[in-house]
Write a protein that holds these residues in place. Structure first.
Motif, PDB file in Angstrom:
ATOM      1  N   SER B 160       0.836  -1.199   0.000  1.00 36.45           N
ATOM      2  CA  SER B 160       0.000   0.000   0.000  1.00 36.45           C
ATOM      3  C   SER B 160       0.872   1.251   0.000  1.00 36.45           C
ATOM      4  CB  SER B 160      -0.910  -0.032   1.230  1.00 36.45           C
ATOM      5  OG  SER B 160      -1.662   1.149   1.316  1.00 36.45           O
ATOM      6  N   GLU B 161       1.916   1.224   0.832  1.00 37.23           N
ATOM      7  CA  GLU B 161       2.820   2.377   0.944  1.00 37.23           C
ATOM      8  C   GLU B 161       3.541   2.643  -0.380  1.00 37.23           C
ATOM      9  OE1 GLU B 161       5.899   1.824   3.843  1.00 37.23           O
ATOM     10  OE2 GLU B 161       6.331   3.972   3.981  1.00 37.23           O
ATOM     11  N   ILE B 162       4.095   1.581  -0.964  1.00 36.79           N
ATOM     12  CA  ILE B 162       4.877   1.742  -2.197  1.00 36.79           C
ATOM     13  C   ILE B 162       3.982   2.230  -3.335  1.00 36.79           C
ATOM     14  CG2 ILE B 162       6.175   0.510  -3.987  1.00 36.79           C
ATOM     15  CD1 ILE B 162       7.238  -1.340  -1.748  1.00 36.79           C
ATOM     16  N   LEU B 163       2.841   1.567  -3.528  1.00 42.19           N
ATOM     17  CA  LEU B 163       1.983   1.926  -4.658  1.00 42.19           C
ATOM     18  C   LEU B 163       1.366   3.321  -4.477  1.00 42.19           C
ATOM     19  CD1 LEU B 163       0.202  -1.465  -5.488  1.00 42.19           C
ATOM     20  CD2 LEU B 163       2.206  -0.451  -6.542  1.00 42.19           C
ATOM     21  N   VAL B 175      13.289   8.761  -4.592  1.00 44.93           N
ATOM     22  CA  VAL B 175      12.711   9.454  -3.433  1.00 44.93           C
ATOM     23  C   VAL B 175      12.064   8.438  -2.499  1.00 44.93           C
ATOM     24  CG1 VAL B 175      10.921  11.088  -2.718  1.00 44.93           C
ATOM     25  CG2 VAL B 175      12.360  11.611  -4.686  1.00 44.93           C
ATOM     26  N   ILE B 176      11.343   7.485  -3.100  1.00 39.85           N
ATOM     27  CA  ILE B 176      10.664   6.455  -2.299  1.00 39.85           C
ATOM     28  C   ILE B 176      11.697   5.631  -1.525  1.00 39.85           C
ATOM     29  CG2 ILE B 176       9.196   4.391  -2.371  1.00 39.85           C
ATOM     30  CD1 ILE B 176       7.863   5.593  -4.869  1.00 39.85           C
ATOM     31  N   LEU B 177      12.828   5.369  -2.179  1.00 38.68           N
ATOM     32  CA  LEU B 177      13.888   4.590  -1.529  1.00 38.68           C
ATOM     33  C   LEU B 177      14.397   5.298  -0.271  1.00 38.68           C
ATOM     34  CD1 LEU B 177      15.428   1.961  -2.148  1.00 38.68           C
ATOM     35  CD2 LEU B 177      17.173   3.335  -3.273  1.00 38.68           C
ATOM     36  N   LEU B 178      14.475   6.628  -0.341  1.00 37.61           N
ATOM     37  CA  LEU B 178      14.910   7.406   0.840  1.00 37.61           C
ATOM     38  C   LEU B 178      13.861   7.343   1.947  1.00 37.61           C
ATOM     39  CD1 LEU B 178      16.337  10.599  -0.938  1.00 37.61           C
ATOM     40  CD2 LEU B 178      17.653   8.838   0.257  1.00 37.61           C
ATOM     41  N   GLU B 179      12.601   7.268   1.533  1.00 32.82           N
ATOM     42  CA  GLU B 179      11.526   7.301   2.526  1.00 32.82           C
ATOM     43  C   GLU B 179      11.243   5.937   3.134  1.00 32.82           C
ATOM     44  OE1 GLU B 179       8.112   9.170   0.748  1.00 32.82           O
ATOM     45  OE2 GLU B 179       9.143  11.070   0.457  1.00 32.82           O
ATOM     46  N   ILE B 180      11.731   4.883   2.467  1.00 29.51           N
ATOM     47  CA  ILE B 180      11.553   3.533   3.019  1.00 29.51           C
ATOM     48  C   ILE B 180      12.954   2.935   3.160  1.00 29.51           C
ATOM     49  CG2 ILE B 180      10.344   1.327   2.830  1.00 29.51           C
ATOM     50  CD1 ILE B 180       8.464   2.561   0.818  1.00 29.51           C
ATOM     51  N   PRO B 181      13.654   3.291   4.217  1.00 23.76           N
ATOM     52  CA  PRO B 181      15.057   2.868   4.344  1.00 23.76           C
ATOM     53  C   PRO B 181      15.252   1.364   4.499  1.00 23.76           C
ATOM     54  CG  PRO B 181      14.323   4.068   6.307  1.00 23.76           C
ATOM     55  CD  PRO B 181      13.217   4.145   5.329  1.00 23.76           C
ATOM     56  N   SER B 182      14.180   0.649   4.862  1.00 25.30           N
ATOM     57  CA  SER B 182      14.336  -0.803   5.031  1.00 25.30           C
ATOM     58  C   SER B 182      14.516  -1.518   3.691  1.00 25.30           C
ATOM     59  CB  SER B 182      13.123  -1.375   5.771  1.00 25.30           C
ATOM     60  OG  SER B 182      11.953  -1.068   5.075  1.00 25.30           O
ATOM     61  N   LEU B 189      13.397  -2.251  -4.652  1.00 25.45           N
ATOM     62  CA  LEU B 189      12.144  -1.486  -4.590  1.00 25.45           C
ATOM     63  C   LEU B 189      11.307  -1.741  -5.837  1.00 25.45           C
ATOM     64  CD1 LEU B 189      10.263   0.688  -3.398  1.00 25.45           C
ATOM     65  CD2 LEU B 189      11.761   2.410  -4.413  1.00 25.45           C
ATOM     66  N   LYS B 190      11.985  -1.722  -6.980  1.00 23.98           N
ATOM     67  CA  LYS B 190      11.296  -1.935  -8.249  1.00 23.98           C
ATOM     68  C   LYS B 190      10.691  -3.340  -8.299  1.00 23.98           C
ATOM     69  CE  LYS B 190      12.368  -0.826 -13.006  1.00 23.98           C
ATOM     70  NZ  LYS B 190      13.429  -0.499 -13.963  1.00 23.98           N
TER      71      LYS B 190
END
Lengths: 172, 214
Positions: B160-163, B175-182, B189-190
């Motif tokens: 849900s978060e990624i999409l 940007v998403i990678l920075l916001e989801i450091p795990s 991520l892709k």
């Protein structure tokens, strides 16, 4: 599902304004000719629309929930089950619990400050301490320093300083 | 002759469709009061889960009003086949909540395992496919959009978060990678995003073929 083609779909849907009309036409033509690609594009479009619809509603519901909880304080719903809403409400809502935390924190700072500052107001005089009298006299305590001999003081003999009670006590 | 409750509910549904702010709150409170007073008799869940179910159910009710699956005509709330809605809006709402609960229960083994007491109780509540279809999906048009919307409400928090970040907030993968450091890398991520979409696709197709062609 073709991951490379997904990148092209994302480019078309999210950055379509950067594509030329020719590129868009070519892309759509390719999609029309391949049933799987058509399905993949439609799914992505549905995902985008569904998420947008849901997020817009959740934003509104966050404020509705905030209003509901204000009016029904005894039936407060658990925030932790609504991560989406919590993000929105956290900026607006200051629960009564948090208000009490703030009040307690300020009270602790004030009390601690009082006990820290208080000793600075206490004067030590030959081991005995007394509180400064609010006599409005400025300057440091050297004015009343009993160790200073009258002859060292820059004053006239008839000056009332020599007849000051405190100095007389010190001479004794 | 319409009762005062029918008139009230017709006003709420019409106001909700028109996005009237005050009516939105009124309908929200109307459903919330009924839900919190009655959910324990409908399904078995802790308060956190119940709150999640309420949230998803209200979103679904709202979507049904927007898509005119339920609508107001001549002062009456109408439903399927252009007939007056069976029962009240509150009952309709709890019907959605019940289905949302069953969807949730299927993802949580203790609630779906018939060998457990919870599972037995959940099983006793039953699962009427027709209810599922009537309430959740309008299989006259745009059914896949409705299926996808329903599946999105059940997605894992990570998907849900990624999409949401990618398709709604339109953020780049960097940007998403920075916001989801795990998540360790852009490729990871892709891949995760792709897996989320693929899971959605498979589930949507399954629902479409199993239930709508049954």
């Amino acid at each position: 599902m073709d991951m490379d083609f997904q990148d092209r779909i994302d480019e078309y849907l999210l950055r379509g304004d950067r594509m030329s009309d020719e590129e868009k036409k070519k892309f759509l033509c390719e999609v029309e000719q391949d049933e799987e690609k058509k399905e993949q594009l439609e799914l992505t479009q549905h995902v985008k629309m569904a998420i947008a619809s849901r997020e817009e509603k959740l934003k509104v519901m966050a404020s509705l929930q905030w209003q509901y909880e204000l009016e029904h304080e005894d039936t407060q719903m658990c925030e932790c089950a609504m991560p989406m809403m919590e993000r929105v409400t956290s900026e607006k809502k200051l629960s009564s619990g948090k208000i009490w935390w703030w009040i307690s924190g300020v009270a602790v700072v004030l009390i601690a400050g009082f006990f820290i500052v208080r000793p600075m107001l206490v004067m030590d005089y030959e081991g005995a301490s007394f509180e400064r009298q609010p006599d409005g006299v400025r300057g440091d305590d050297d004015i009343f320093d009993a160790g200073t001999a009258p002859s060292e003081m820059d004053s006239v003999a008839s000056d009332t300083v020599f007849t000051d009670t405190l100095i007389e006590m010190n001479d004794e | 002759m319409r009762t005062s409750m029918q008139e009230k509910e017709a006003r709420l549904v019409a106001g909700m469709y028109d996005r009237h702010r005050r009516t939105q709150y009124e309908l929200y409170a109307y459903c919330a009061n009924y839900f919190w007073g009655n959910y324990r008799g409908v399904f078995f869940a802790d308060e956190n889960t119940a709150a999640e179910i309420f949230q998803n159910s209200f979103v679904k009710l709202w979507e049904n009003i927007e898509s005119r699956k339920i609508y107001v005509e001549q002062g009456r709330v109408m439903g399927k086949d252009r007939k007056p809605l069976d029962g009240s809006i509150r009952t309709y709402f709890m019907g959605i909540a019940r289905i949302k609960y069953l969807e949730w229960a299927r993802q949580h083994p203790v609630y779906s395992d018939p060998e457990t007491e919870m599972g037995k109780k959940t099983g006793e509540k039953g699962f009427d496919v027709q209810d599922y279809l009537d309430i959740l999906y309008d299989y006259s048009d745009n059914v896949m959009l409705e299926i996808v919307a329903d599946l999105i409400s059940q997605m894992s928090p990570r998907c849900s978060e990624i999409l949401t970040k990618f398709y709604y907030e339109e953020k780049d993968l960097d940007v998403i990678l920075l916001e989801i450091p795990s998540i360790e890398s852009k490729n990871a991520l892709k891949t995760k995003k792709h897996k989320c979409l693929d899971t959605l696709r498979v589930s949507a197709k399954e629902i479409y073929h199993r239930y709508l062609n049954a």
